[in-house]
Design a protein around this motif. Structure first.
Motif, PDB file in Angstrom:
ATOM      1  N   ASP A  52     -12.463 -45.603  51.646  1.00 29.85           N
ATOM      2  CA  ASP A  52     -11.922 -44.255  51.848  1.00 29.85           C
ATOM      3  C   ASP A  52     -12.377 -43.325  50.740  1.00 29.85           C
ATOM      4  O   ASP A  52     -12.722 -42.161  50.977  1.00 29.85           O
ATOM      5  N   ALA A  53     -12.391 -43.804  49.506  1.00 31.26           N
ATOM      6  CA  ALA A  53     -12.779 -42.971  48.371  1.00 31.26           C
ATOM      7  C   ALA A  53     -14.224 -42.494  48.479  1.00 31.26           C
ATOM      8  O   ALA A  53     -14.560 -41.404  48.001  1.00 31.26           O
ATOM      9  N   HIS A  54     -15.087 -43.313  49.089  1.00 28.25           N
ATOM     10  CA  HIS A  54     -16.491 -42.949  49.242  1.00 28.25           C
ATOM     11  C   HIS A  54     -16.807 -42.344  50.609  1.00 28.25           C
ATOM     12  O   HIS A  54     -17.965 -41.999  50.871  1.00 28.25           O
ATOM     13  N   SER A  55     -15.798 -42.263  51.484  1.00 28.07           N
ATOM     14  CA  SER A  55     -16.016 -41.817  52.870  1.00 28.07           C
ATOM     15  C   SER A  55     -16.990 -42.728  53.589  1.00 28.07           C
ATOM     16  O   SER A  55     -17.790 -42.290  54.425  1.00 28.07           O
ATOM     17  N   TRP A  56     -16.952 -44.009  53.249  1.00 24.35           N
ATOM     18  CA  TRP A  56     -17.776 -45.001  53.937  1.00 24.35           C
ATOM     19  C   TRP A  56     -17.012 -45.549  55.134  1.00 24.35           C
ATOM     20  O   TRP A  56     -15.823 -45.865  55.025  1.00 24.35           O
ATOM     21  N   PRO A  57     -17.644 -45.721  56.282  1.00 26.28           N
ATOM     22  CA  PRO A  57     -16.957 -46.355  57.412  1.00 26.28           C
ATOM     23  C   PRO A  57     -16.733 -47.846  57.195  1.00 26.28           C
ATOM     24  O   PRO A  57     -15.898 -48.455  57.852  1.00 26.28           O
ATOM     25  N   GLU A 138      -7.923 -35.799  46.796  1.00 27.37           N
ATOM     26  CA  GLU A 138      -8.815 -36.949  46.906  1.00 27.37           C
ATOM     27  C   GLU A 138      -9.830 -36.746  48.022  1.00 27.37           C
ATOM     28  O   GLU A 138     -10.983 -37.191  47.917  1.00 27.37           O
ATOM     29  N   ASP A 139      -9.424 -36.084  49.109  1.00 26.25           N
ATOM     30  CA  ASP A 139     -10.384 -35.762  50.165  1.00 26.25           C
ATOM     31  C   ASP A 139     -11.507 -34.893  49.611  1.00 26.25           C
ATOM     32  O   ASP A 139     -12.687 -35.078  49.947  1.00 26.25           O
ATOM     33  N   ALA A 140     -11.146 -33.943  48.751  1.00 27.61           N
ATOM     34  CA  ALA A 140     -12.156 -33.104  48.098  1.00 27.61           C
ATOM     35  C   ALA A 140     -13.031 -33.942  47.169  1.00 27.61           C
ATOM     36  O   ALA A 140     -14.237 -33.702  47.041  1.00 27.61           O
ATOM     37  N   ASN A 141     -12.418 -34.940  46.540  1.00 26.32           N
ATOM     38  CA  ASN A 141     -13.173 -35.844  45.671  1.00 26.32           C
ATOM     39  C   ASN A 141     -14.206 -36.634  46.474  1.00 26.32           C
ATOM     40  O   ASN A 141     -15.353 -36.807  46.045  1.00 26.32           O
ATOM     41  N   ALA A 142     -13.799 -37.105  47.655  1.00 26.65           N
ATOM     42  CA  ALA A 142     -14.726 -37.832  48.524  1.00 26.65           C
ATOM     43  C   ALA A 142     -15.831 -36.904  49.043  1.00 26.65           C
ATOM     44  O   ALA A 142     -16.990 -37.312  49.165  1.00 26.65           O
ATOM     45  N   GLY A 364       4.214 -35.402  54.749  1.00 26.84           N
ATOM     46  CA  GLY A 364       3.076 -35.806  53.933  1.00 26.84           C
ATOM     47  C   GLY A 364       1.775 -35.793  54.713  1.00 26.84           C
ATOM     48  O   GLY A 364       0.828 -35.069  54.363  1.00 26.84           O
ATOM     49  N   PRO A 365       1.681 -36.573  55.812  1.00 20.32           N
ATOM     50  CA  PRO A 365       0.447 -36.546  56.620  1.00 20.32           C
ATOM     51  C   PRO A 365       0.172 -35.178  57.238  1.00 20.32           C
ATOM     52  O   PRO A 365      -0.982 -34.769  57.348  1.00 20.32           O
ATOM     53  N   GLY A 366       1.241 -34.464  57.643  1.00 16.79           N
ATOM     54  CA  GLY A 366       1.041 -33.153  58.253  1.00 16.79           C
ATOM     55  C   GLY A 366       0.438 -32.158  57.272  1.00 16.79           C
ATOM     56  O   GLY A 366      -0.478 -31.397  57.617  1.00 16.79           O
ATOM     57  N   THR A 367       0.958 -32.149  56.049  1.00 14.73           N
ATOM     58  CA  THR A 367       0.411 -31.262  55.025  1.00 14.73           C
ATOM     59  C   THR A 367      -1.035 -31.618  54.723  1.00 14.73           C
ATOM     60  O   THR A 367      -1.895 -30.743  54.545  1.00 14.73           O
ATOM     61  N   ARG A 368      -1.301 -32.912  54.653  1.00 17.63           N
ATOM     62  CA  ARG A 368      -2.673 -33.346  54.374  1.00 17.63           C
ATOM     63  C   ARG A 368      -3.621 -32.874  55.478  1.00 17.63           C
ATOM     64  O   ARG A 368      -4.697 -32.332  55.192  1.00 17.63           O
ATOM     65  N   ASP A 369      -3.249 -33.084  56.739  1.00 22.23           N
ATOM     66  CA  ASP A 369      -4.126 -32.685  57.841  1.00 22.23           C
ATOM     67  C   ASP A 369      -4.362 -31.176  57.831  1.00 22.23           C
ATOM     68  O   ASP A 369      -5.484 -30.710  58.069  1.00 22.23           O
ATOM     69  N   MET A 370      -3.307 -30.421  57.560  1.00 23.76           N
ATOM     70  CA  MET A 370      -3.444 -28.960  57.537  1.00 23.76           C
ATOM     71  C   MET A 370      -4.358 -28.514  56.404  1.00 23.76           C
ATOM     72  O   MET A 370      -5.272 -27.696  56.603  1.00 23.76           O
ATOM     73  N   LEU A 371      -4.151 -29.056  55.200  1.00 25.61           N
ATOM     74  CA  LEU A 371      -4.949 -28.628  54.048  1.00 25.61           C
ATOM     75  C   LEU A 371      -6.377 -29.166  54.099  1.00 25.61           C
ATOM     76  O   LEU A 371      -7.292 -28.536  53.588  1.00 25.61           O
ATOM     77  N   ARG A 372      -6.555 -30.346  54.704  1.00 22.84           N
ATOM     78  CA  ARG A 372      -7.924 -30.849  54.905  1.00 22.84           C
ATOM     79  C   ARG A 372      -8.741 -29.840  55.697  1.00 22.84           C
ATOM     80  O   ARG A 372      -9.877 -29.516  55.335  1.00 22.84           O
ATOM     81  N   ALA A 373      -8.148 -29.360  56.770  1.00 21.27           N
ATOM     82  CA  ALA A 373      -8.857 -28.394  57.597  1.00 21.27           C
ATOM     83  C   ALA A 373      -8.946 -27.033  56.893  1.00 21.27           C
ATOM     84  O   ALA A 373      -9.978 -26.348  56.978  1.00 21.27           O
ATOM     85  N   THR A 374      -7.902 -26.644  56.179  1.00 28.31           N
ATOM     86  CA  THR A 374      -7.878 -25.358  55.495  1.00 28.31           C
ATOM     87  C   THR A 374      -9.020 -25.229  54.496  1.00 28.31           C
ATOM     88  O   THR A 374      -9.662 -24.171  54.382  1.00 28.31           O
TER      89      THR A 374
END
Length: 377
Positions: A52-57, A138-142, A364-374
């Motif tokens: 997940d940290a590397h965005s590797w499948p 962390e998504d931004a880090n990846a 928690g997941p809802g905020t993450r999904d919203m800010l990921r897209a934002t």
């Protein structure tokens, strides 16, 4: 068993249980590193975090090198592999850990002598938003790693802000804030512990979102899409208002236990539902280059089932993720229903603790999904 607990005390029994389980895991990893650490701990718990940290499948152990499965040379020993997300094995480990953690929280609350539980519920609300925002850091880090090949936050530290370890990270941060706020209250520095507690949570949330805003303004791998939070928050608020009015008008007995906490529960899960609908089906319409991909199996299963059942012409017009919103709203109403007056009268400490958990699971997941897209990460 009851005599044993009465003799030594429930807190000592709990501490001994946690210490014993931890010692068994550590000892097993030391004595049998390949079988216990590599093929169990790494494959089902740490490996998914690395991927997940590397965005590797997929990530391969590769004799301890931990490389993307696609980067393995022909004939190389891949060893165990892991993918981002959860498995039935990891669930079997995380669920008992969560139960032990909740029991420990109950003991801590008793020690702190907290009295105004409902006030604490509302004061902890910013921390639930902060948890989602921290996950997007962390998504931004990846995203930075994908774009530059370098992480701003290196492993293993970034692993502590990836699910599910982030839940423990946010918990210990919130615990420190609660203890500090209670100390201020007991020493008459504040008129109520809820005020500094809410202030600390709001400050942490502000810092996390400000950091994401800075990344969007200065880095090429992130961009700000203002329509995403606008549509998500307005949609979630409208869904909450409609649901709450329907409860008050047609089934007012449902909210007699939770009272206004019920609004928070519904709104938290409405944010999760709307964020999924927006991110999975309408992100491109609101400016993103591509729709998001579901991170959890339930979201993916609902979207897939809807696409299979409805005609393609309907799915192209409505999307396939919208039933998830109704599932989340129904789940929130069900929680409000089972938390009636008797639950709060018999054990308000336990009831509010579970309510906090229910809100965190949605917000928690809802905020993450919203800010990921934002922020496009």
């Amino acid at each position: 068993m009851d005599d044993f607990i009465d003799r030594f005390g429930p807190e000592r029994v709990w501490a001994a249980t946690v210490a014993s389980l931890a010692a068994i895991v550590v000892l097993g990893a030391v004595l049998f590193p390949q079988r216990v650490y590599v093929e169990f701990i790494w494959q089902y718990f740490w490996g998914p975090v690395v991927a997940d940290a590397h965005s590797w499948p997929c990530v391969a152990w590769a004799d301890g090198q931990q490389v993307a499965c696609s980067q393995l040379e022909a004939g190389a020993n891949a060893g165990p592999t892991a993918e981002p997300g959860y498995t039935f094995v990891s669930y079997a480990g995380y669920i008992p850990t969560l139960v032990l953690l909740l029991i420990g929280i109950i003991f801590i609350i008793r020690r702190l002598e907290i009295e105004r539980y409902r006030a604490g519920f509302f004061a902890l609300f910013p921390f639930m938003l902060f948890g989602g925002a921290l996950r997007v850091v962390e998504d931004a880090n990846a995203a930075a790693y994908e774009y530059t090949g370098e992480m701003a936050i290196q492993l293993p530290w970034s692993g502590f802000i990836i699910s599910p370890l982030i839940y423990f990270t946010v918990f210990f941060i919130a615990l420190g804030a609660v203890v500090s706020s209670i100390w201020l209250d007991h020493n008459d520095y504040v008129s109520g512990y809820e005020y500094p507690l809410a202030g600390i949570g709001t400050t942490l949330l502000t810092v996390a979102v400000a950091y994401l805003g800075y990344i969007a303004a200065t880095e090429p791998y992130s961009e700000f899409y203002p329509l995403i939070p606008l549509v998500t928050l307005v949609g979630a608020t409208l869904a909450t208002a409609i649901t709450w009015v329907a409860i008050v008008r047609f089934a007012p007995e449902l909210n007699r236990g939770t009272q206004y906490m019920g609004i928070v529960v519904i709104w938290a899960h409405a944010v999760d539902g709307v964020a999924n609908v927006v991110g999975l089906d309408w992100a491109t319409t609101l400016g993103l280059p591509a729709n998001l991909v579901p991170k959890h199996p339930i979201n993916a299963a609902i979207a897939s089932t809807t696409a299979d059942i409805l005609p393609e012409s309907v799915v192209s017009a409505t999307g396939s993720a919208w039933p998830f919103l109704f599932v989340k709203l129904a789940a929130a109403v069900f929680v409000i229903w089972i938390f009636d007056e008797t639950v709060f009268d018999d054990n308000p400490r336990y009831a509010v603790l579970l309510m906090i958990t229910v809100v965190a699971v949605g917000l928690g997941p809802g905020t993450r999904d919203m800010l990921r897209a934002t922020f496009g990460v």
